[in-house]
Design a protein around this motif. Structure first.
Motif, PDB file in Angstrom:
ATOM      1  N   GLN A 175     -22.835 -40.159  59.369  1.00 54.15           N
ATOM      2  CA  GLN A 175     -24.029 -41.291  59.543  1.00 54.15           C
ATOM      3  C   GLN A 175     -23.447 -42.436  58.703  1.00 54.15           C
ATOM      4  O   GLN A 175     -23.807 -43.483  59.139  1.00 54.15           O
ATOM      5  CB  GLN A 175     -25.217 -40.542  58.772  1.00 54.15           C
ATOM      6  CG  GLN A 175     -26.073 -39.517  59.774  1.00 54.15           C
ATOM      7  CD  GLN A 175     -26.561 -39.964  60.955  1.00 54.15           C
ATOM      8  OE1 GLN A 175     -25.828 -40.843  61.862  1.00 54.15           O
ATOM      9  NE2 GLN A 175     -27.640 -39.429  61.326  1.00 54.15           N
ATOM     10  N   TYR A 189     -22.224 -34.262  58.072  1.00 50.26           N
ATOM     11  CA  TYR A 189     -23.257 -34.842  58.997  1.00 50.26           C
ATOM     12  C   TYR A 189     -23.488 -36.298  58.072  1.00 50.26           C
ATOM     13  O   TYR A 189     -23.640 -37.188  58.834  1.00 50.26           O
ATOM     14  CB  TYR A 189     -24.482 -34.009  59.064  1.00 50.26           C
ATOM     15  CG  TYR A 189     -25.606 -34.903  59.690  1.00 50.26           C
ATOM     16  CD1 TYR A 189     -26.750 -35.214  59.190  1.00 50.26           C
ATOM     17  CD2 TYR A 189     -25.757 -35.184  61.107  1.00 50.26           C
ATOM     18  CE1 TYR A 189     -28.020 -35.908  59.801  1.00 50.26           C
ATOM     19  CE2 TYR A 189     -26.526 -35.856  61.706  1.00 50.26           C
ATOM     20  CZ  TYR A 189     -27.882 -35.993  61.291  1.00 50.26           C
ATOM     21  OH  TYR A 189     -28.791 -36.700  61.890  1.00 50.26           O
ATOM     22  N   ARG A 208     -23.281 -31.311  66.814  1.00 50.13           N
ATOM     23  CA  ARG A 208     -23.917 -32.645  66.727  1.00 50.13           C
ATOM     24  C   ARG A 208     -22.800 -33.371  65.718  1.00 50.13           C
ATOM     25  O   ARG A 208     -22.657 -34.582  66.148  1.00 50.13           O
ATOM     26  CB  ARG A 208     -25.109 -32.790  65.838  1.00 50.13           C
ATOM     27  CG  ARG A 208     -25.936 -34.032  65.678  1.00 50.13           C
ATOM     28  CD  ARG A 208     -27.475 -33.627  65.281  1.00 50.13           C
ATOM     29  NE  ARG A 208     -27.219 -33.171  63.857  1.00 50.13           N
ATOM     30  CZ  ARG A 208     -28.523 -33.175  63.230  1.00 50.13           C
ATOM     31  NH1 ARG A 208     -29.563 -33.628  63.530  1.00 50.13           N
ATOM     32  NH2 ARG A 208     -28.434 -32.592  62.036  1.00 50.13           N
ATOM     33  N   ASN A 209     -22.289 -33.105  64.581  1.00 47.40           N
ATOM     34  CA  ASN A 209     -21.261 -33.698  63.843  1.00 47.40           C
ATOM     35  C   ASN A 209     -20.277 -34.216  64.691  1.00 47.40           C
ATOM     36  O   ASN A 209     -19.623 -34.974  64.494  1.00 47.40           O
ATOM     37  CB  ASN A 209     -21.057 -32.725  62.773  1.00 47.40           C
ATOM     38  CG  ASN A 209     -21.824 -32.596  61.457  1.00 47.40           C
ATOM     39  OD1 ASN A 209     -22.882 -33.071  61.608  1.00 47.40           O
ATOM     40  ND2 ASN A 209     -21.659 -31.811  60.680  1.00 47.40           N
TER      41      ASN A 209
END
Lengths: 243, 222, 59
Positions: free
Chosen positions: C37, C33, A222-223
Motif C-alpha cells: 500500500q 500488505y 491480494r498482496n
C-alpha cells in the motif's frame, strides 16, 4: 460460474475486501473453540496427555496435503484454462503450505519422542512428508528465481503437477509399508476408529486450520495482485510515461 | 571503510532478493543431508557415526554451489569493472564481498545444522559441536573458494571449473572440521588441536583469499 | 503443569511452535500488505496512473 466471475482482479479485490474481516473473525473463534476443546479433552489410556498434540499435528498434516492439491488445481487453471488468477493463487499458497508442512513435521517429531522414544525415524510416512516439505521449498525457490510472473507461473505449474504424485504416496504410505507411524484412524473404510471425545476437538481444529488457510490465502493473493500492479506501474515509470 | 560497509550491505540485499543464493544454499544442504539415508539405508547407528561428516560434506557442497554467484553476477552487469577501477583497493573489496557471502550463505547453513542433526538422529551435543566447527570453518571455505571464483569468472561456463579448482583447496578445512567434530563427541581432550588448526586456516584464508582473488581478477579482466 | 503429565514440555513446545509460526505467517502477510500500500501511494504521488484512471488502491 463463481470462479469465472472472480477472474477479474478488480472484482476479486472487492470480494476479498468484503469477505476477509468476517473470515478472520470466524477463524479466530473456531481456533479458540478448538483450543478449549483440546484443553478439556480427556487423557488417552496409553498416551496420557500427549494425545493433545494430535489436535495440532493432524490438522497441519491434512492441510499440508490439501494445500498442494489446491496448488495443483491452480496449476491446471494456469496451464489448461488460462484462468487469470490461477497463478496468483498458486504463488500465494506455497509459503502457507510450507509452514503447515513444517508444523506437521515439528509437532510430529515432538510427539514421537514420548510416544516412540525418538525424534525422527526414516519410515515411509515421515520420509514422504519430509520430501513434501522439500518440494514446497523448491517450488518457492522456483517462484523467486524467475523474474517474469507469467513464465514463473508456467514453470511452477509443471513442477506442482509433477509433485502431486507424492500426495497419494503420503496418504497410503502407512498402508503400503510397515511403518513406525500409526495407521489411518479417521479417513478409512468402515469409519473412524477414534473415540468421539477425541474426534470432536480434532475436527474443530481441522475446520479452524482450514479456515485459517483460506483467510491467509485470500490475503496473500491480494498482496500478490498489488505486487503485480506495482511492478506494472514501475515499468511504466521507467519508460517515462503515464498512460 | 564506509565504502566497504556499503558493498557488504549491497551484496546482502541482492542475495536476499530474486534468485538469491542464501536460502537456496540451505535448501541444497537440506537436500544433500536427506539424500544420505536414502543411499545408506535408514541404519540409525551408522547415521549417528557418520553424521558429522555428512553435515560437513553437505555444508561444503552447498557453500561451493553459491560461490559461483560471487563474481559472475557483478561481471554480468558491469559492476565488477567499477570495483576494479574504484579507489578502494580491490583486495579490500574482495574481503568485503567474502564477508557478505559468508553472512548470506554460510551463516544460514550453520543455523540449519542443529535441525538437520535431528534428521540424522544425532545427539544435540554432537549437532552443536558440528555447528561450532562449521562456524570456524565456513569462512575458510568462502575465502579459499573466492580464489577459484575469481579465476573462473573470466572464463565462460566457469561453474564446473570453479568446483574443480576449489575442492582440493578446501580438503584441509574438511579434514580438520570433521576431526574436530568427532573429537568433541569422543574425547574431549583432542578437540583443541584440530579446532585451532581450523581457526588458523580461516585466518589465513582472510588474508590469502582476497589477495589471490584480487590478483586473479586484475590479471583476468585486463 | 503436572495436569499435562510427565511430557508437558513436549505438549507445550508443540502448541507454542504452532502459535509462533501461525502468528509469524499472519504478521508477514499483514506487513507485506502495508508495504505494498505504501509503495502504491508513493507511485501514485509521483504521477503514474493506471490505464483505467482509477487509483491502484481502489478495487
Amino acid at each position: 460460474m463463481f470462479l469465472a466471475r472472480l477472474a477479474n482482479p478488480s472484482r476479486f479485490m472487492a470480494f476479498t475486501a468484503r469477505v476477509l474481516p468476517w473470515l478472520a473473525i470466524v477463524t479466530a473463534l473456531l481456533l479458540a473453540l478448538g483450543l478449549y476443546q483440546s484443553w478439556t479433552a480427556p487423557d488417552d489410556y496409553q498416551q496420557g496427555a500427549t494425545v493433545k498434540i494430535m489436535f495440532i499435528h493432524v490438522p497441519n498434516a491434512w492441510l499440508s496435503m490439501f494445500v498442494w492439491m489446491v496448488m495443483s488445481a491452480s496449476a491446471l487453471g494456469t496451464l489448461v484454462w488460462k484462468h487469470p488468477l490461477a497463478d496468483v493463487a498458486a504463488k500465494a499458497a506455497a509459503p502457507i503450505g510450507a509452514a503447515f508442512t513444517f508444523l506437521a513435521l515439528a509437532t510430529g517429531s515432538l510427539w514421537g519422542r514420548p510416544m516412540w522414544g525418538t525424534y525422527w525415524q526414516w519410515d515411509a510416512r515421515l520420509t514422504s512428508m519430509l520430501i513434501l516439505f522439500l518440494m514446497y521449498l523448491s517450488l518457492i525457490a522456483l517462484w523467486r528465481a524467475v523474474e517474469d510472473p507469467t513464465r514463473a507461473a508456467r514453470a511452477a505449474a509443471v513442477l506442482t503437477l509433477v509433485g502431486a504424485i507424492n500426495i497419494p504416496i503420503i496418504k497410503f504410505s502407512v498402508d503400503w509399508w510397515n511403518t513406525l507411524h500409526q495407521g489411518e484412524s479417521v479417513f478409512r473404510m468402515g469409519g473412524p476408529t477414534l473415540d468421539r471425545a477425541f474426534l470432536i476437538p480434532l475436527f474443530t481444529m481441522a475446520m479452524a486450520f482450514t479456515l485459517l488457510f483460506i483467510t491467509l490465502h485470500l490475503a496473500a493473493m491480494r498482496n500478490e495482485i498489488l505486487r503485480r500492479r506495482i511492478r506494472t506501474l514501475q515499468m511504466m515509470q521507467a519508460d517515462g510515461r503515464a498512460l | 571503510m564506509s565504502a566497504l560497509i556499503a558493498l557488504i550491505q549491497r551484496d546482502l540485499r541482492i542475495s536476499w532478493r530474486l534468485g538469491g543464493g542464501g536460502l537456496l544454499g540451505v535448501l541444497f544442504f537440506l537436500s544433500v543431508v536427506v539424500l544420505m539415508p536414502f543411499a545408506l539405508g535408514p541404519d540409525v547407528p551408522l547415521l549417528k557415526r557418520i553424521g558429522p561428516a555428512v553435515l560437513w560434506l553437505g555444508a561444503m557442497l552447498a557453500s561451493l554451489l553459491t560461490l559461483d554467484r560471487l563474481f559472475t553476477a557483478d561481471q554480468d552487469d558491469g559492476s565488477l569493472d567499477l570495483l576494479l577501477m574504484s579507489p578502494v583497493p580491490l583486495e579490500l573489496s574482495c574481503l568485503a564481498k567474502g564477508a557478505a557471502h559468508w553472512l548470506a550463505t554460510g551463516l544460514p547453513l550453520i543455523v540449519a545444522t542443529p535441525l538437520l542433526g535431528v534428521l540424522l538422529n544425532l545427539e544435540p551435543g554432537t549437532s552443536m559441536s558440528v555447528a561450532l566447527t562449521l562456524l570456524a570453518g565456513t569462512p575458510a571455505l568462502t575465502f579459499t573458494g573466492m580464489i577459484g571464483a575469481a579465476l573462473a569468472v573470466t572464463m565462460r561456463r566457469g561453474g564446473l571449473l570453479l568446483a574443480v579448482l576449489v575442492l582440493p583447496l578446501s580438503i584441509p578445512v574438511l579434514i580438520f572440521g570433521v576431526a574436530a567434530s568427532n573429537a568433541a563427541i569422543t574425547e574431549q581432550g583432542r578437540f583443541g588441536a584440530p579446532f585451532s588448526i581450523l581457526c588458523a586456516l580461516t585466518l589465513a584464508g582472510f588474508i590469502i583469499g582476497p589477495l589471490a582473488a584480487a590478483a586473479s581478477l586484475r590479471q583476468g579482466l585486463d | 503443569m503436572s495436569v499435562l503429565g510427565p511430557y508437558a514440555v513436549f505438549i507445550g513446545t508443540s502448541y507454542a511452535l504452532v502459535v509462533l509460526v501461525v502468528a509469524g505467517l499472519i504478521a508477514a502477510i499483514v506487513l507485506d500488505y502495508r508495504r505494498q500500500q505504501a509503495e502504491l501511494r508513493r507511485l501514485e504521488a509521483s504521477g503514474v496512473t493506471r490505464r483505467s484512471g482509477k487509483s491502484p488502491e481502489q478495487t
